[in-house]
Motif scaffolding. Structure first.
Motif, PDB file in Angstrom:
ATOM      1  N   UNK A 146       0.853  -1.174   0.000  1.00 35.77           N
ATOM      2  CA  UNK A 146       0.000   0.000   0.000  1.00 35.77           C
ATOM      3  C   UNK A 146       0.893   1.229   0.000  1.00 35.77           C
ATOM      4  N   UNK A 147       0.719   2.140  -0.958  1.00 37.52           N
ATOM      5  CA  UNK A 147      -0.179   2.061  -2.104  1.00 37.52           C
ATOM      6  C   UNK A 147       0.155   0.860  -3.001  1.00 37.52           C
ATOM      7  N   UNK A 181      16.691   8.624  -6.851  1.00 34.21           N
ATOM      8  CA  UNK A 181      15.904   8.427  -5.632  1.00 34.21           C
ATOM      9  C   UNK A 181      16.284   7.106  -4.969  1.00 34.21           C
ATOM     10  N   UNK A 182      16.322   6.059  -5.769  1.00 33.34           N
ATOM     11  CA  UNK A 182      16.647   4.736  -5.219  1.00 33.34           C
ATOM     12  C   UNK A 182      18.063   4.710  -4.665  1.00 33.34           C
ATOM     13  N   UNK A 210      11.694   0.065   0.763  1.00 32.46           N
ATOM     14  CA  UNK A 210      12.638   0.646   1.705  1.00 32.46           C
ATOM     15  C   UNK A 210      11.867   1.492   2.704  1.00 32.46           C
ATOM     16  N   UNK A 211      12.498   1.950   3.774  1.00 38.19           N
ATOM     17  CA  UNK A 211      11.746   2.750   4.748  1.00 38.19           C
ATOM     18  C   UNK A 211      11.039   3.949   4.139  1.00 38.19           C
ATOM     19  N   UNK A 212      11.604   4.520   3.067  1.00 37.50           N
ATOM     20  CA  UNK A 212      11.011   5.714   2.469  1.00 37.50           C
ATOM     21  C   UNK A 212       9.856   5.416   1.510  1.00 37.50           C
ATOM     22  N   UNK A 256       6.844   7.399  -2.886  1.00 35.90           N
ATOM     23  CA  UNK A 256       7.338   7.742  -1.555  1.00 35.90           C
ATOM     24  C   UNK A 256       6.157   7.777  -0.593  1.00 35.90           C
ATOM     25  N   UNK A 257       6.322   7.156   0.550  1.00 34.71           N
ATOM     26  CA  UNK A 257       5.222   7.026   1.499  1.00 34.71           C
ATOM     27  C   UNK A 257       4.995   8.331   2.263  1.00 34.71           C
ATOM     28  N   UNK A 258       3.728   8.734   2.354  1.00 38.80           N
ATOM     29  CA  UNK A 258       3.336   9.861   3.189  1.00 38.80           C
ATOM     30  C   UNK A 258       2.928   9.336   4.564  1.00 38.80           C
TER      31      UNK A 258
END
Length: 448
Positions: free
Chosen positions: A19-20, A33-34, A327-329, A357-359
């Motif tokens: 998720x997403x 980014x990666x 990854x954590x991000x 990227x996770x919010x």
């Protein structure tokens, strides 16, 4: 009551292995980014590796994996060279500061690789990454690929879990999905890996295939149980011909309807549980002393792109064309097209082409969805403690669901739980917490 649930919750929804979900990944996540996310991993982090082999020597019509059919080994050999190059590139960025706790070979058919190439890939991985002494190594096996050389190579790389696709042993069903595989050959593969001291065997069974009936599913489950696998995965066939064109080879008129699919899945689940297996989430089963059953009991069960797992690594590193990492991000995905993937990694570049990227809101909703998929419930207090104000919209959605007597989702003692009758429809219930679902145009498989 179940007819009400079936009418309400049988619409297509995601499988929620992330998720997403992958259709909402975007090109704003680049190789840079990666690179930044990889180098930001703290020293001592634990890693789970996924290595993808996107080739098969036959194309099963039911398959929705990223793979392609090849009649010669040349393309596979070139791909192995590229995969080893990517392994070296990613490993160099981590510089041996992280430890691998789990490795999964998926496909496609990883066992299409020659024994020599299996060893080459394993050597590249162990050179580039630091492995824990008790690393878990799982391999997806096509029984029709196997010979003594491949069994010996899998033993040499330290395979600890063999995962075999069974689907259905009925010959009419097998012909309809272009997957002929006898029970005798499957039993020979199981016996062969156990003879090489592989500690765990997983068998995958499908329901909802063309020409399947409750009776054919029951016969297949009986044969599967006779092999006493350590784990069983019971998946519903995902008919997505708009996504996988070869599924158009399947006669849609022969597919069971939603009621028949539900009957098949429920009978199979009852038979497996009746044989002493513990039900794990929506579609897995394990012996009570298996690590997955223990993870369910202590609340540490997880869900990722391989399905239910005990893998609690800090990061998942995807290797190979189309593979996805976490990854954590956030999430990253490699170039799906094999030829373009090879061009990127042969230049010494990372192959990332998209991700997300996770919010803070993503993290709260993702946690709630994962707990529903694993435990059929989540704690209001835990959600607030972990995510603070980001938990409020999730709790609002949960309140609306719990207030609807026909939703199958109830509030009780501060926890939100899926009722027993609604458990087969947990994907649809989880979808109520998906804030992206209505925004995209992605099409999904049936929820039941």
């Amino acid at each position: 009551m179940q007819d009400i649930f079936l009418n309400r919750y049988s619409a297509p929804v995601p499988r929620y292995t992330s998720y997403p979900t992958a259709p909402h990944f975007h090109q704003g996540i680049t190789t840079q980014t990666y690179r930044d996310w990889l180098t930001a991993l703290p020293a001592g982090s634990t890693l789970s590796l996924y290595a993808h082999v996107p080739y098969c020597d036959r194309l099963c019509w039911f398959c929705a994996c990223h793979t392609k059919h090849t009649l010669s080994y040349g393309p596979v050999r070139r791909y192995v060279d590229a995969l080893r190059r990517e392994i070296r590139t990613v490993g160099a960025l981590l510089d041996g500061q992280c430890e691998v706790s789990a490795l999964h070979f998926g496909g496609g058919s990883p066992t299409l690789l020659s024994p020599q190439d299996m060893i080459l890939v394993d050597t590249a991985l162990r050179t580039a990454f630091q492995f824990h002494p008790d690393v878990e190594i799982s391999v997806e096996i096509d029984p029709n690929d196997m010979d003594d050389g491949r069994f010996d190579a899998l033993a040499a790389i330290g395979m600890t879990r063999a995962s075999l696709g069974v689907q259905d042993f009925d010959e009419t069903v097998q012909q309809a999905i272009n997957r002929e595989q006898s029970f005798e050959r499957t039993r020979w593969v199981v016996d062969s890996v156990r003879a090489r001291e592989v500690s765990s065997v997983n068998l995958d069974v499908l329901y909802g295939l063309p020409y399947q009936t409750v009776a054919t599913v029951a016969r297949t489950v009986e044969q599967v149980l006779s092999l006493r696998p350590d784990r069983i995965a019971l998946f519903g066939y995902a008919h997505v011909p708009w996504f996988k064109k070869h599924q158009a080879m399947i006669n849609e008129a022969a597919l069971p309807d939603a009621c028949e699919r539900l009957a098949q899945s429920q009978l199979a689940a009852e038979m497996i549980a009746g044989a002493g297996y513990v039900a794990i989430g929506l579609d897995h089963f394990a012996w009570p002393d298996d690590s997955m059953a223990r993870a369910l009991a202590d609340g540490s069960l997880r869900r990722n792109f391989q399905g239910y797992t005990v893998d609690g690594a800090d990061a998942l590193i995807g290797l190979g064309a189309s593979s996805i990492g976490r990854l954590p991000q956030g999430y990253v995905q490699n170039m799906p097209a094999t030829g373009e993937y090879q061009k990127l990694v042969e230049k010494g570049e990372l192959a990332t082409v998209r991700g997300t990227e996770l919010t803070p809101q993503d993290r709260a909703r993702g946690w709630a969805i994962e707990r529903l998929m694993c435990d059929y419930e989540f704690s209001r207090a835990d959600l607030l403690a972990l995510f603070g104000e980001s938990a409020r919209p999730v709790l609002h959605d949960a309140h609306i669901l719990a207030s609807d007597p026909t939703s199958g989702f109830v509030a009780y003692g501060g926890d939100f739980r899926v009722t027993e009758q609604a458990k087969p429809f947990v994907r649809s219930i989880a979808a109520h917490f998906d804030s992206y679902l209505a925004k995209g145009r992605a099409r999904h498989s049936a929820a039941v």
